[in-house]
Every structure is written in C-alpha cells, then in structure tokens.
Design a protein around this motif. Structure first.
Motif, PDB file in Angstrom:
ATOM      1  N   ASN A 295       2.168 -11.367  -0.485  1.00  0.00           N
ATOM      2  CA  ASN A 295       2.146 -11.996   0.831  1.00  0.00           C
ATOM      3  C   ASN A 295       0.919 -12.864   1.065  1.00  0.00           C
ATOM      4  O   ASN A 295       0.647 -13.270   2.199  1.00  0.00           O
ATOM      5  CB  ASN A 295       2.270 -10.946   1.937  1.00  0.00           C
ATOM      6  CG  ASN A 295       1.077 -10.019   2.013  1.00  0.00           C
ATOM      7  OD1 ASN A 295       0.267  -9.954   1.079  1.00  0.00           O
ATOM      8  ND2 ASN A 295       0.960  -9.293   3.113  1.00  0.00           N
TER       9      ASN A 295
ATOM     10  N   ALA B  19       5.570  -3.710  -0.461  1.00  0.00           N
ATOM     11  CA  ALA B  19       5.122  -2.897   0.676  1.00  0.00           C
ATOM     12  C   ALA B  19       4.210  -3.712   1.584  1.00  0.00           C
ATOM     13  O   ALA B  19       4.327  -3.663   2.819  1.00  0.00           O
ATOM     14  CB  ALA B  19       4.423  -1.636   0.175  1.00  0.00           C
ATOM     15  N   ASP B  20       3.300  -4.478   0.987  1.00  0.00           N
ATOM     16  CA  ASP B  20       2.417  -5.336   1.788  1.00  0.00           C
ATOM     17  C   ASP B  20       3.222  -6.396   2.527  1.00  0.00           C
ATOM     18  O   ASP B  20       2.943  -6.713   3.692  1.00  0.00           O
ATOM     19  CB  ASP B  20       1.392  -6.020   0.884  1.00  0.00           C
ATOM     20  CG  ASP B  20       0.332  -5.072   0.349  1.00  0.00           C
ATOM     21  OD1 ASP B  20       0.195  -3.951   0.884  1.00  0.00           O
ATOM     22  OD2 ASP B  20      -0.353  -5.458  -0.627  1.00  0.00           O
TER      23      ASP B  20
ATOM     24  N   LEU C 298       6.186  -6.303   3.665  1.00  0.00           N
ATOM     25  CA  LEU C 298       7.027  -5.774   4.747  1.00  0.00           C
ATOM     26  C   LEU C 298       6.230  -5.414   5.988  1.00  0.00           C
ATOM     27  O   LEU C 298       6.802  -5.083   7.021  1.00  0.00           O
ATOM     28  CB  LEU C 298       7.806  -4.552   4.240  1.00  0.00           C
ATOM     29  CG  LEU C 298       8.792  -4.825   3.102  1.00  0.00           C
ATOM     30  CD1 LEU C 298       9.472  -3.532   2.652  1.00  0.00           C
ATOM     31  CD2 LEU C 298       9.829  -5.869   3.501  1.00  0.00           C
ATOM     32  N   ARG C 299       4.893  -5.485   5.888  1.00  0.00           N
ATOM     33  CA  ARG C 299       4.042  -5.222   7.043  1.00  0.00           C
ATOM     34  C   ARG C 299       3.748  -6.521   7.781  1.00  0.00           C
ATOM     35  O   ARG C 299       3.754  -7.598   7.177  1.00  0.00           O
ATOM     36  CB  ARG C 299       2.738  -4.554   6.596  1.00  0.00           C
ATOM     37  CG  ARG C 299       2.919  -3.112   6.136  1.00  0.00           C
ATOM     38  CD  ARG C 299       1.576  -2.406   5.993  1.00  0.00           C
ATOM     39  NE  ARG C 299       0.906  -2.784   4.759  1.00  0.00           N
ATOM     40  CZ  ARG C 299       1.002  -2.092   3.626  1.00  0.00           C
ATOM     41  NH1 ARG C 299       1.754  -1.004   3.561  1.00  0.00           N
ATOM     42  NH2 ARG C 299       0.355  -2.498   2.550  1.00  0.00           N
ATOM     43  N   PRO C 300       3.460  -6.446   9.098  1.00  0.00           N
ATOM     44  CA  PRO C 300       3.145  -7.665   9.854  1.00  0.00           C
ATOM     45  C   PRO C 300       1.990  -8.436   9.215  1.00  0.00           C
ATOM     46  O   PRO C 300       1.060  -7.847   8.667  1.00  0.00           O
ATOM     47  CB  PRO C 300       2.768  -7.128  11.235  1.00  0.00           C
ATOM     48  CG  PRO C 300       3.493  -5.822  11.343  1.00  0.00           C
ATOM     49  CD  PRO C 300       3.489  -5.245   9.965  1.00  0.00           C
ATOM     50  N   SER C 301       2.084  -9.745   9.293  1.00  0.00           N
ATOM     51  CA  SER C 301       1.053 -10.613   8.732  1.00  0.00           C
ATOM     52  C   SER C 301       0.542 -11.569   9.798  1.00  0.00           C
ATOM     53  O   SER C 301       1.323 -12.060  10.615  1.00  0.00           O
ATOM     54  CB  SER C 301       1.626 -11.419   7.561  1.00  0.00           C
ATOM     55  OG  SER C 301       0.743 -12.434   7.161  1.00  0.00           O
TER      56      SER C 301
ATOM     57  N   VAL D 136       6.953 -12.220   9.550  1.00  0.00           N
ATOM     58  CA  VAL D 136       7.617 -11.407   8.522  1.00  0.00           C
ATOM     59  C   VAL D 136       9.056 -11.088   8.901  1.00  0.00           C
ATOM     60  O   VAL D 136       9.837 -10.664   8.035  1.00  0.00           O
ATOM     61  CB  VAL D 136       6.839 -10.107   8.242  1.00  0.00           C
ATOM     62  CG1 VAL D 136       5.452 -10.412   7.707  1.00  0.00           C
ATOM     63  CG2 VAL D 136       6.765  -9.221   9.468  1.00  0.00           C
TER      64      VAL D 136
END
Length: 204
Positions: free
Chosen positions: A40, A21-22, A24-27, A32
C-alpha cells in the motif's frame, strides 16, 4: 519513469499476506474502500493495483510501472476503460513479474524465486475473489524480453485452471500469437475467449 534501484534479491520483500493485511487497513493516502493496492505504499515492486467491485476483471500484464491509486498511467487507464466496456464493475491489475520498471528492458536478467512465489500468492488471492474468475491476458510481445516470464505464466495458468478461471484477450492475438498489450486499444475492444493452454503448448 521508474528505473529499478538494483536486483530485487537485495530488497527486504514484504510477504504478500502481510502486504495485503496492510492494504486492507485505512490509509491516509487513498480510499481503501475504492482501491486495492498491495503493497500500500510505492516501492520497487507491486503485487496488485485495482478497484473494488462485485465483478472484477483480472488483467495480467508484464510488470508494474509508476501507477498508484488515483494516479493511473495510460496503460491502467486503458485497462479500466476496457474492463468497464466489457461489463465488469472493477479491474485488478496483476503482472507476470512484480518488479517495477517502466522500461521492460530494465527488468532484472534473472528472476527472483521469492518474489515470484509471493506474486503467485497474490494471483491466487485475486482468483479467490470470484466464483468464476475472469482473467485477461494482456502482456503483448514484451513477454519475450526475459526467458523466465513464460515460465511464470505457466505457473499462473496452473493456478487459474485450479480456480476454474476463464481467460480472455482484448481483440484477436497478435501475429506472434501473444495477446495484445492494453495500451492504445480502443475502449470498446471486445474481450474474446483465449485458450491459454494451447498458447502455452505452442511455446514448449
């Protein structure tokens, strides 16, 4: 060089589902849309590192080293080259054991069943990304470094069979019967069918 700071059972492991889940979020650290990196952030273990695409090749090595998005080590560079040469648009690096250790001799002597269970969830997730997953066995003779590694492979083979996966090696197996490790392989090394069940049966 990554030297483990201690046994993984002393860590607070991030479960795979939460780590995904982490990821798949913007970094702020990497794109991503191009990379799948789970967890991540750099840590003592890694479930997945690879690129996104419609036709991925899942490469199964032994354990992670220092590679991260936009900072592939020589092994991962070779994995990416061979995947593209084989007609795949992306690669997904997975490992038999998720503990980071540049030298396989530094892997823990006793496996952590919780880490293996979460790593198995990661493998099942990768298998779910394709209708007929392509899995490249790429662990070399390093599989012999720890007795528990072959037991882990047996679990992954069962998961792959349930998903209808097709196994490959890069070039013929070694004299030992183990599949080649990716390092030092030519970029045009052919991917050949690999009978994972026969391989495991010969090692019972």
């Amino acid at each position: 060089m990554h030297i483990p700071q201690g046994p993984t059972d002393s860590l607070t492991l991030l479960p795979f589902d939460a780590a995904l889940a982490d990821a798949l979020r913007p970094s702020p650290d990497y794109d991503v849309a191009r990379w799948l990196y789970v967890p991540n952030t750099y840590s003592e273990y890694r479930y997945i590192l690879g690129t996104r695409g419609a036709r991925p090749l899942i490469c199964v090595g032994i354990n992670p080293s220092t590679a991260a998005p936009d900072a592939l080590d020589p092994t991962l560079q070779s994995v990416e080259r061979i995947a593209h040469s084989g007609g795949y648009d992306s690669f997904l690096m997975f490992n038999v054991y998720a503990q980071r250790a540049t030298r396989p001799d530094d892997m823990e002597q006793t496996y952590n069943p919780i880490l293996h269970a979460e790593n198995r969830k990661a493998f099942r997730y990768l298998l779910s990304l394709s209708p007929r997953p392509a899995v490249w066995a790429a662990w070399g003779n390093i599989i012999e470094k720890r007795d528990y590694l072959m037991d882990c492979v047996r679990d992954f083979a069962a998961d792959a069979q349930a998903a209808g996966a097709q196994w490959f090696t890069a070039g013929p197996p070694l004299k030992s019967g183990h599949p080649h490790h990716p390092l030092y392989l030519r970029r045009d090394t052919a991917l050949l069918p690999f009978d994972i069940q026969a391989y495991l049966d010969a090692r019972t």
